[in-house]
Design an enzyme around this catalytic site. Structure first.
Site, PDB file in Angstrom:
ATOM      1  N   CYS A  69       9.518  66.889  16.920  1.00 20.11           N
ATOM      2  CA  CYS A  69      10.351  68.052  17.232  1.00 20.11           C
ATOM      3  C   CYS A  69       9.881  69.301  16.486  1.00 20.11           C
ATOM      4  CB  CYS A  69      11.813  67.751  16.905  1.00 20.11           C
ATOM      5  SG  CYS A  69      12.570  66.557  18.044  1.00 20.11           S
ATOM      6  N   CYS A 118      12.068  65.683  12.841  1.00 22.93           N
ATOM      7  CA  CYS A 118      10.921  64.781  12.909  1.00 22.93           C
ATOM      8  C   CYS A 118       9.629  65.547  13.223  1.00 22.93           C
ATOM      9  CB  CYS A 118      11.153  63.679  13.944  1.00 22.93           C
ATOM     10  SG  CYS A 118      10.895  64.166  15.665  1.00 22.93           S
ATOM     11  N   ASP A 149      18.593  46.104  13.621  1.00 26.82           N
ATOM     12  CA  ASP A 149      17.225  46.182  14.129  1.00 26.82           C
ATOM     13  C   ASP A 149      17.257  46.143  15.637  1.00 26.82           C
ATOM     14  OD1 ASP A 149      15.708  43.424  15.288  1.00 26.82           O
ATOM     15  OD2 ASP A 149      17.660  43.123  14.355  1.00 26.82           O
ATOM     16  N   HIS A 163       9.643  59.870  17.679  1.00 27.06           N
ATOM     17  CA  HIS A 163      10.920  60.588  17.645  1.00 27.06           C
ATOM     18  C   HIS A 163      12.104  59.622  17.633  1.00 27.06           C
ATOM     19  CE1 HIS A 163      14.213  63.310  18.636  1.00 27.06           C
ATOM     20  NE2 HIS A 163      14.544  62.424  19.556  1.00 27.06           N
ATOM     21  N   ASP A 167      12.420  37.228  11.380  1.00 30.87           N
ATOM     22  CA  ASP A 167      13.448  36.428  12.036  1.00 30.87           C
ATOM     23  C   ASP A 167      12.994  34.972  12.071  1.00 30.87           C
ATOM     24  OD1 ASP A 167      11.574  36.228  14.061  1.00 30.87           O
ATOM     25  OD2 ASP A 167      12.627  37.561  15.430  1.00 30.87           O
ATOM     26  N   CYS A 201      16.686  68.196  15.167  1.00 26.02           N
ATOM     27  CA  CYS A 201      15.935  67.068  14.602  1.00 26.02           C
ATOM     28  C   CYS A 201      14.783  67.589  13.751  1.00 26.02           C
ATOM     29  CB  CYS A 201      15.399  66.185  15.731  1.00 26.02           C
ATOM     30  SG  CYS A 201      14.378  64.800  15.180  1.00 26.02           S
TER      31      CYS A 201
END
Length: 377
Positions: free
Chosen positions: A309, A306, A266, A335, A92, A304
């Protein structure tokens, strides 16, 4: 070196699936970009980020200028080598932090005088300074220096800041020289639709911007106000360039943003909320501190995929959090990042397969139902 290509559109909503080519790889959009403020996404290693599907991360010009300094990063070989991240990076402009975090002294057309939030030292940042810093950092995408107005604000001040943003964008465009770095313009104008439209039109007149950020939203306005501005701006944005809604990361905002033609997002939300024990699921937000999870030996989100999980339970995460273990912040952040990164991958698939409206309806109904908020199954 930089090319944006739309591969599919949703005719009902205007959602787009695209590809943005950069020196460090092709970014498939829509995309959520984890925020690595100080050359790190908090609690996560680069390999872990890559493993959960992150395509691009952010660095913050203001913070990296304050420490360790852009000269140090440049000496290390640039931000990619400094933090060992091999995929694209966006930096940025530093403008948002200059206006929101540092102790601001004075805004002029030349630039902004401010004091560091670290040690109180006095600094002055011009558009040219922002470009110098970002070019030394070596990100794939740099953002032009802009004035981000806090809300609420008057039409008169918003227009004054808009004019300054345009003038600064022109100076950034004229000063910027790295051919392997794309410079995005930033659309400002607060909640005034006519000013937003004017801003994008004047930025396009400057020319040479391969993409655009939409700044000054998600700063206190309602969701309805955000959507109203995006709806008004959407038909005036260039169709052949990526659109980046800056600082937005709440799941429903992402899906609704995609429906309004946004390509990139973002936010610090997944890591900040994760450190505070709040988890995102497709059935709403979950506060892992709740007593209801003390003996709940199921995954955070059974749907999920991930790492968290697949390997741990709600009871274990609650135990870690209540015991003050560092691993709690890591796993909760992990997560949440996976959830948002893969939410955008699912949206992309839905656009390509021609089922985005149904995906949007289903997600909004499930998430807003909030079945997990108080621990109910």
């Amino acid at each position: 070196m930089f090319e944006y290509k739309i591969v599919a559109r949703c005719p009902e909503t205007g959602a787009r699936a695209g590809e943005f080519t950069t020196p460090h790889g092709v970014i498939e959009t829509p995309v959520f970009m984890p925020v690595g403020t100080q050359a790190t996404v908090k609690a996560m290693t680069p390999d872990e980020l890559e493993g959960l599907g992150a395509q691009i991360i952010l660095g913050n010009t203001y913070h990296l200028h304050m420490r360790p300094g852009e000269d140090t990063v440049e000496e290390a070989g640039g931000l990619h080598r400094f933090m060992n991240w091999k995929r694209p990076i966006l930096t940025d402009s530093g403008g948002f932090q200059v206006f929101s975090l540092a102790k601001l002294n004075k805004i002029t057309d030349e630039g902004v005088e401010f004091r560091s939030h670290i040690d109180g030292s006095r600094h002055f940042m011009r558009p040219e300074d922002s470009m110098t810093i970002q070019q030394k950092l070596g990100s794939d995408i740099a953002m032009s220096f802009d004035e981000c107005v806090s809300l609420p604000t008057t039409p008169e001040y918003s227009r004054e800041a808009l004019g300054r943003t345009i003038r600064w964008a022109r100076r950034c465009r004229e000063f910027h020289s790295r051919r392997d770095q794309a410079l995005f313009g930033i659309v400002q104008g607060a909640l005034y639709e006519d000013q937003r439209i004017e801003c994008i039109e004047r930025l396009e007149e400057i020319g040479g911007f391969p993409g655009y950020g939409i700044g000054g939203l998600s700063v206190g306005e309602s969701h309805a106000e955000m959507y109203r501005v995006l709806d008004a701006l959407n038909p005036h944005m260039p169709q052949d360039k990526p659109r980046y809604l800056m600082g937005v990361g709440f799941p429903t905002n992402l899906v609704e943003g995609v429906a309004r033609g946004i390509d990139m997002f973002d936010c610090v939300l997944p890591t900040r909320n994760g450190r505070n024990g709040q988890l995102l699921t497709r059935f709403g937000k979950m506060n892992i501190k709740n007593l209801a999870f003390a003996r709940d030996f199921t995954p955070v989100d059974p749907q999920c995929g991930c790492y968290v999980c697949r390997n741990f339970t709600r009871a274990y995460l609650r135990h870690l959090y209540m015991a003050g273990e560092i691993l709690a912040a890591r796993l909760c952040s992990w997560h949440n990042l996976y959830f948002l990164v893969n939410l955008m991958k699912e949206a992309r698939r839905a656009i390509i397969e021609g089922r985005f409206p149904a995906f949007r309806r289903g997600f909004m109904e499930n998430f807003m139902g909030g079945a997990y908020l108080d621990g109910r199954q």
